[in-house]
Scaffold this motif. Structure first.
Motif, PDB file in Angstrom:
ATOM      1  N   GLY A 289      13.380 -37.040 -30.881  1.00 53.99           N
ATOM      2  CA  GLY A 289      12.225 -37.335 -30.041  1.00 53.99           C
ATOM      3  C   GLY A 289      10.917 -37.225 -30.786  1.00 53.99           C
ATOM      4  O   GLY A 289       9.852 -37.407 -30.205  1.00 53.99           O
ATOM      5  N   GLY A 290      10.940 -36.933 -32.087  1.00 51.69           N
ATOM      6  CA  GLY A 290       9.738 -36.921 -32.898  1.00 51.69           C
ATOM      7  C   GLY A 290       9.063 -35.568 -32.986  1.00 51.69           C
ATOM      8  O   GLY A 290       9.425 -34.612 -32.302  1.00 51.69           O
ATOM      9  N   PRO A 291       8.048 -35.472 -33.847  1.00 52.44           N
ATOM     10  CA  PRO A 291       7.337 -34.201 -34.034  1.00 52.44           C
ATOM     11  C   PRO A 291       6.474 -33.842 -32.832  1.00 52.44           C
ATOM     12  O   PRO A 291       6.065 -34.703 -32.054  1.00 52.44           O
ATOM     13  CB  PRO A 291       6.475 -34.473 -35.278  1.00 52.44           C
ATOM     14  N   VAL A 292       6.204 -32.549 -32.688  1.00 53.17           N
ATOM     15  CA  VAL A 292       5.345 -32.038 -31.610  1.00 53.17           C
ATOM     16  C   VAL A 292       4.375 -31.027 -32.223  1.00 53.17           C
ATOM     17  O   VAL A 292       4.793 -30.054 -32.842  1.00 53.17           O
ATOM     18  CB  VAL A 292       6.171 -31.366 -30.495  1.00 53.17           C
ATOM     19  N   LEU A 293       3.076 -31.278 -32.061  1.00 53.69           N
ATOM     20  CA  LEU A 293       2.072 -30.339 -32.552  1.00 53.69           C
ATOM     21  C   LEU A 293       1.974 -29.154 -31.595  1.00 53.69           C
ATOM     22  O   LEU A 293       1.766 -29.330 -30.397  1.00 53.69           O
ATOM     23  CB  LEU A 293       0.708 -31.031 -32.662  1.00 53.69           C
ATOM     24  N   SER A 294       2.131 -27.937 -32.146  1.00 56.80           N
ATOM     25  CA  SER A 294       2.018 -26.719 -31.338  1.00 56.80           C
ATOM     26  C   SER A 294       1.044 -25.755 -32.021  1.00 56.80           C
ATOM     27  O   SER A 294       1.076 -25.598 -33.246  1.00 56.80           O
ATOM     28  CB  SER A 294       3.382 -26.042 -31.173  1.00 56.80           C
ATOM     29  N   VAL A 295       0.194 -25.129 -31.229  1.00 59.84           N
ATOM     30  CA  VAL A 295      -0.760 -24.139 -31.739  1.00 59.84           C
ATOM     31  C   VAL A 295      -0.655 -22.899 -30.871  1.00 59.84           C
ATOM     32  O   VAL A 295      -0.737 -22.974 -29.640  1.00 59.84           O
ATOM     33  CB  VAL A 295      -2.205 -24.685 -31.715  1.00 59.84           C
ATOM     34  N   GLN A 296      -0.471 -21.750 -31.521  1.00 63.13           N
ATOM     35  CA  GLN A 296      -0.359 -20.481 -30.813  1.00 63.13           C
ATOM     36  C   GLN A 296      -1.284 -19.450 -31.433  1.00 63.13           C
ATOM     37  O   GLN A 296      -1.380 -19.374 -32.662  1.00 63.13           O
ATOM     38  CB  GLN A 296       1.091 -19.981 -30.851  1.00 63.13           C
ATOM     39  N   PRO A 297      -1.975 -18.647 -30.596  1.00 68.88           N
ATOM     40  CA  PRO A 297      -2.002 -18.706 -29.128  1.00 68.88           C
ATOM     41  C   PRO A 297      -2.853 -19.871 -28.649  1.00 68.88           C
ATOM     42  O   PRO A 297      -3.621 -20.451 -29.423  1.00 68.88           O
ATOM     43  CB  PRO A 297      -2.611 -17.362 -28.742  1.00 68.88           C
ATOM     44  N   SER A 298      -2.724 -20.203 -27.389  1.00 75.62           N
ATOM     45  CA  SER A 298      -3.476 -21.322 -26.836  1.00 75.62           C
ATOM     46  C   SER A 298      -4.828 -20.886 -26.261  1.00 75.62           C
ATOM     47  O   SER A 298      -5.585 -21.738 -25.787  1.00 75.62           O
ATOM     48  CB  SER A 298      -2.658 -22.005 -25.737  1.00 75.62           C
ATOM     49  N   ARG A 299      -5.110 -19.582 -26.318  1.00 75.16           N
ATOM     50  CA  ARG A 299      -6.381 -19.058 -25.781  1.00 75.16           C
ATOM     51  C   ARG A 299      -6.828 -17.871 -26.633  1.00 75.16           C
ATOM     52  O   ARG A 299      -6.025 -17.003 -26.981  1.00 75.16           O
ATOM     53  CB  ARG A 299      -6.213 -18.639 -24.325  1.00 75.16           C
ATOM     54  N   LEU A 300      -8.128 -17.850 -26.966  1.00 77.34           N
ATOM     55  CA  LEU A 300      -8.712 -16.741 -27.724  1.00 77.34           C
ATOM     56  C   LEU A 300      -9.934 -16.197 -26.973  1.00 77.34           C
ATOM     57  O   LEU A 300     -10.687 -16.974 -26.378  1.00 77.34           O
ATOM     58  CB  LEU A 300      -9.166 -17.211 -29.113  1.00 77.34           C
ATOM     59  N   SER A 301     -10.117 -14.867 -27.018  1.00 84.63           N
ATOM     60  CA  SER A 301     -11.279 -14.229 -26.368  1.00 84.63           C
ATOM     61  C   SER A 301     -11.926 -13.256 -27.349  1.00 84.63           C
ATOM     62  O   SER A 301     -11.225 -12.465 -28.007  1.00 84.63           O
ATOM     63  CB  SER A 301     -10.853 -13.479 -25.099  1.00 84.63           C
ATOM     64  N   PHE A 302     -13.261 -13.344 -27.460  1.00 79.04           N
ATOM     65  CA  PHE A 302     -14.028 -12.447 -28.323  1.00 79.04           C
ATOM     66  C   PHE A 302     -15.118 -11.757 -27.499  1.00 79.04           C
ATOM     67  O   PHE A 302     -15.607 -12.315 -26.508  1.00 79.04           O
ATOM     68  CB  PHE A 302     -14.700 -13.218 -29.467  1.00 79.04           C
ATOM     69  N   LEU A 303     -15.515 -10.559 -27.947  1.00 83.55           N
ATOM     70  CA  LEU A 303     -16.653  -9.843 -27.383  1.00 83.55           C
ATOM     71  C   LEU A 303     -17.565  -9.453 -28.531  1.00 83.55           C
ATOM     72  O   LEU A 303     -17.085  -8.963 -29.569  1.00 83.55           O
ATOM     73  CB  LEU A 303     -16.205  -8.616 -26.608  1.00 83.55           C
ATOM     74  N   PHE A 304     -18.902  -9.636 -28.351  1.00 81.85           N
ATOM     75  CA  PHE A 304     -19.863  -9.284 -29.405  1.00 81.85           C
ATOM     76  C   PHE A 304     -20.915  -8.335 -28.837  1.00 81.85           C
ATOM     77  O   PHE A 304     -21.586  -8.654 -27.854  1.00 81.85           O
ATOM     78  CB  PHE A 304     -20.523 -10.527 -29.986  1.00 81.85           C
TER      79      PHE A 304
END
Length: 412
Positions: A289-304
């Motif tokens: 079925g071909g390649p699948v782009l995956s990125v983990q994690p899908s959410r990032l949170s920062f505090l400054f």
């Protein structure tokens, strides 16, 4: 006449009975519209049972293009599925037996006969014995067998016909055979459709079979069967043109993983006993079925914390992979908020961690919550699933915190 018959129930019953009588009296002739399927008789031989005579027979150089390659392949799969249900090893499909079976299916149709032996058109005497014909294509055999059938409309129906006959089922179940070929032909001829299964085993040949000789798989994890138990003591395996694996004790059954890329893959085994080495291979098509782009994690949170110029967390990471197969894909960061720094901004899978840091000089001065995305895309891969991929990023800016943040450290 048809309207007259409709008015008489007795006449209709008589006509039906007469049709059956005429069929059984016709010694296999076709019915007017659909011939009655038949499997004939099965045959088999052990080596030394006959003298090879090629006069009037196939030369073995004939190659017949398949009329329905899907029908032939399905018969092979059904045979091996049935053998598996009985705890029997799969048969390896080989071109030599395919050619012998296709030749006979075509010859029966063209010369309008139904027999294991070969006949010329309108002849009463066979011009070639069945075993002589197969031997022209399939040399150095130890065992031979053949099933024929005519009139059946599908692979499933012809297999049911063969399995319903003791002799034909015995050929399908026999452990004397390691290889198989199938031929199918259709067209002018009393039965229209003609089927041939040829079985064999050759001296010095030890087949390798992937997934019961199925043509395709969608799972890279496959099962291998390797003939040669009691002959070989060691073996090693490889995918395609990869380096050989380590030598290991011989085993007829092996769980194996193909390269997880779409296309035809070949698995080879080297079999060894003392100084003797034998190589066996088989191929199968992997549909991923071909390649699948995956990125983990899908959410990032920062505090400054502006008062102390502290960021929590100090650093984050992304893993960018191809979760669809083993194909290497090139990726690039298309966009990101200016208050973060990304290293690196492009690469290939499988990749090292992508590092995400807050960019101090670009952090907003007003306390608030800021939301944006990091957009990752495959270069030149417009049709790659998952591309582009957006990672949600949230930054909360505060003047100060009413509590201290402690990060424990340990040492050994």
């Amino acid at each position: 006449m048809k309207k007259g018959l409709m008015g008489s129930r007795l006449e209709r019953m008589f006509l039906a009975l007469l049709s059956l009588v005429l069929f059984f009296a016709s010694t296999g002739a076709a019915l007017a519209q659909e011939p009655f399927p038949t499997v004939g008789s099965s045959v088999s031989l052990e080596s030394g049972d006959f003298e090879v005579l090629f006069t009037g027979c196939a030369t073995g150089s004939e190659t017949i293009s398949p009329v329905r390659a899907d029908f032939e392949q399905r018969v092979v799969e059904l045979v091996n599925d049935y053998r598996a249900s009985k705890g029997l090893p799969p048969l390896k499909r080989v071109a030599e037996l395919d050619n012998a079976a296709r030749y006979h299916a075509r010859d029966m149709r063209q010369d309008d006969y139904f027999d294991h032996n070969s006949f010329d058109r309108n002849g009463n005497t066979p011009v070639c014995e069945w075993n002589t014909r197969i031997t022209a294509f399939y040399k150095n055999w130890r065992n031979l067998g053949e099933n024929i059938a005519a009139g059946y409309a599908s692979p499933d129906s012809v297999m049911q016909g063969w399995l319903s006959s003791d002799g034909h089922r015995a050929n399908i179940e026999s452990q004397s055979y390691w290889e198989i070929g199938v031929g199918y032909d259709e067209g002018s001829g009393s039965y229209f459709r003609y089927w041939v299964q040829d079985f064999g085993r050759r001296d010095g040949i030890y087949p390798l079979v992937i997934n019961r000789e199925y043509a395709q798989t969608s799972d890279p994890n496959v099962e291998l069967y390797i003939y040669g138990m009691g002959v070989w003591t060691q073996m090693r395996l490889r995918n395609d043109d990869d380096p050989w694996g380590e030598w290991q004790p011989f085993s007829p059954t092996v769980s194996w993983r193909l390269k997880w890329t779409q296309g035809i893959h070949t698995v080879c085994a080297e079999l060894k006993k003392d100084a003797q080495i034998y190589t066996a291979c088989d191929s199968i098509e992997l549909s991923t079925g071909g390649p699948v782009l995956s990125v983990q994690p899908s959410r990032l949170s920062f505090l400054f914390n502006r008062a102390k110029s502290q960021a929590f967390p100090a650093q984050a990471t992304l893993q960018i992979t191809n979760s669809g197969n083993d194909q290497v894909i090139s990726w690039r960061i298309l966009s990101a908020p200016d208050w973060i720094r990304i290293t690196p901004t492009n690469g290939t899978t499988p990749s090292n961690s992508v590092l995400i840091n807050l960019e101090g000089s670009n952090i907003p001065t007003s306390p608030s919550t800021y939301s944006d995305v990091i957009r990752v895309a495959v270069e030149g891969g417009e049709n790659v699933r998952g591309s582009p991929f957006d990672v949600a990023v949230t930054l909360t800016v505060v003047e100060d915190l009413p509590y201290a943040v402690f990060l424990p450290a340990v040492s050994r």
